[in-house]
Enzyme design. Structure first.
Site, PDB file in Angstrom:
ATOM      1  CG  ASP A  63      -1.615   1.175   1.661  1.00 50.09           C
ATOM      2  OD1 ASP A  63      -2.347   1.554   0.673  1.00 50.09           O
ATOM      3  OD2 ASP A  63      -1.361   1.620   2.588  1.00 50.09           O
ATOM      4  CG  ASP A  65      -1.661   7.696   0.681  1.00 52.25           C
ATOM      5  OD1 ASP A  65      -0.997   8.641   0.555  1.00 52.25           O
ATOM      6  OD2 ASP A  65      -2.352   7.660  -0.128  1.00 52.25           O
TER       7      ASP A  65
END
Ligand SMILES: Nc1ccn([C@@H]2O[C@H](COP(=O)(O)O)[C@@H](O)[C@H]2O)c(=O)n1
Length: 405
Positions: A63, A65
């Protein structure tokens, strides 16, 4: 039958001390106080299996952020790719206000431990859709994105350079799977000088008109709880990821766990979850879902250490380096490719004596209902030890044969 190695008898407390010592020396980062694991032995076994398969079998899915970027820096929140767009170069005051209101409404829902992913899903779609509509109304300019990223306080986690560099050196593909804004994400890693050719990105990309103004977002919307769909439609098609059945997955949301759903015929998946916010409320769910949980750890230290271990050329793994350490751990030694039959060799400790205070190292040769194998278990054990470079061991006195059906 059990073959003893009598010279290695020791009291239990010595075993525990050795265990602690060895765990610390293999991947010392796993002993950090920010690290939580529900099943340490499973983590170790998975890492060992991935190390034996080598860098050529590995892919990393991450991922972006709050996973590759820090959650906070110098006491303030680090902006997400969406929040980097909150810059007067790109949007007006009214848009800022509306985006912040939406963030204050929906972010608490996104991380609410009391709601299911199914409950959150429509609300996340609403949040993302409304924000994207606002951004489109602003006709964000493509040529201003780089400046906005430069002016932002976006920071990648400490140790990010080592992470990206190591993956590139080892030719391991890194798939960044983000519900953020792809164009902004690319700019962040470009400005940090780590946008290497082995990096692939699946995200929400902006669609600009001929004048360079935002007119739409491309493709299916990706939000934090529909990554499975994205994984199935995009990741499965990436040729560079084919034939890499081992996955190291990094995320900060339970929704990130589905990012590897597009990996066909996966063999080992090791998941690392960054628990940044609402720690106490979410700890239990994270421990039950990720293999390794990192609590408010702003670094890539653990991921880097695990990667370094998996991609090292060491032949031996936890529990196998008797000769080196003059001791061992009660974990499994899998020797799958050594024999033409399915044979599993474990080295394990058995506690004996009236008060169970001494341990005996036992070599277990496990095989699937084959009488020939059963008769020659001792021979296979010897091969296994040689294969694992443990041939300096004194002669084994007992081998336990285990027939599994
Ligand atoms: N308008 C929005 C929508 C989402 N976010 C945050 O971005 C994160 C998504 O990106 P990942 O790389 O983590 O998939 C998500 O967790 C939201 O909290 C936002 O800031 N603004």
């Amino acid at each position: 039958m059990i073959y003893h190695i009598p010279w290695i008898y020791a009291p239990v407390r010595t075993v525990l001390a050795i265990w602690h010592q060895l765990t610390k020396s293999e991947i010392p980062e796993l002993a950090k106080c920010s690290v939580l694991m529900k099943e340490r032995s499973r983590v170790e076994e998975t890492i060992c299996a991935m190390q034996r398969a080598g860098a050529g079998s590995l892919q990393v899915i991450s991922d972006f952020d709050m996973t590759l970027t820090r959650f906070a820096h110098n006491g303030t929140r680090v902006p997400t790719t969406h929040n980097i767009l909150d810059n007067r170069l790109l949007i007006d005051e009214d848009c800022t206000k509306k985006m912040r209101e939406l963030l204050n409404t929906y972010y608490p829902i996104e991380i609410d431990a009391g709601r299911t992913a199914e409950e959150k899903l429509p609300l996340m779609v609403k949040w993302w859709t409304e924000v994207h509509e606002l951004l489109i109304q602003q006709r964000i300019r493509k040529d201003m994105l780089a400046k906005a990223v430069k002016e932002s306080s976006a920071v990648l986690r400490d140790g990010y350079k080592l992470f990206f560099d190591h993956l590139t050196e080892q030719q391991v593909p890194l798939m960044i799977f983000s519900a953020g804004v792809g164009d902004v994400l690319e700019e962040v890693i470009r400005q940090n000088h780590v946008f290497y050719p082995n990096v692939h990105i699946i995200s929400n990309y902006m669609d600009f008109d001929q004048t360079g103004a935002l007119r739409a977002f491309k493709g299916q919307l990706i939000h934090s709880f529909n990554k499975r769909e994205g994984a199935l439609s995009h990741a499965a098609g990436l040729r560079e990821l084919q034939g890499r059945p081992n996955v190291l997955l990094l995320g900060d949301s339970l929704g990130d766990l589905t990012m590897a759903d597009g990996v066909s015929e996966h063999q080992n998946i090791l998941t690392i979850g960054f628990l940044n916010d609402k720690v106490e409320e979410r700890k239990e769910a994270y421990i039950n879902s990720f293999d390794i949980v990192l609590v408010q750890d702003e670094t890539m230290d653990v991921a880097n250490a695990v990667l370094r271990y998996i991609t090292s050329l060491r032949h031996k793994c936890w529990g196998s380096s008797l000769r080196e350490r003059n001791s061992f751990l009660p974990s499994q030694l899998l020797v799958p490719r050594l024999f033409p039959f399915p044979v599993l060799v474990h080295l394990q400790l058995e506690f004996v004596g009236r008060d169970h205070s001494i341990f005996v190292p036992v070599l277990v040769v496990e095989h699937v209902g084959n009488d020939i194998l059963h008769d020659h278990a001792g021979l296979y054990a010897t091969f296994a030890l040689r294969h694992l470079q443990l041939d300096e061991l004194p002669k084994l006195e007992r081998v336990k044969r285990k027939k599994t059906t």
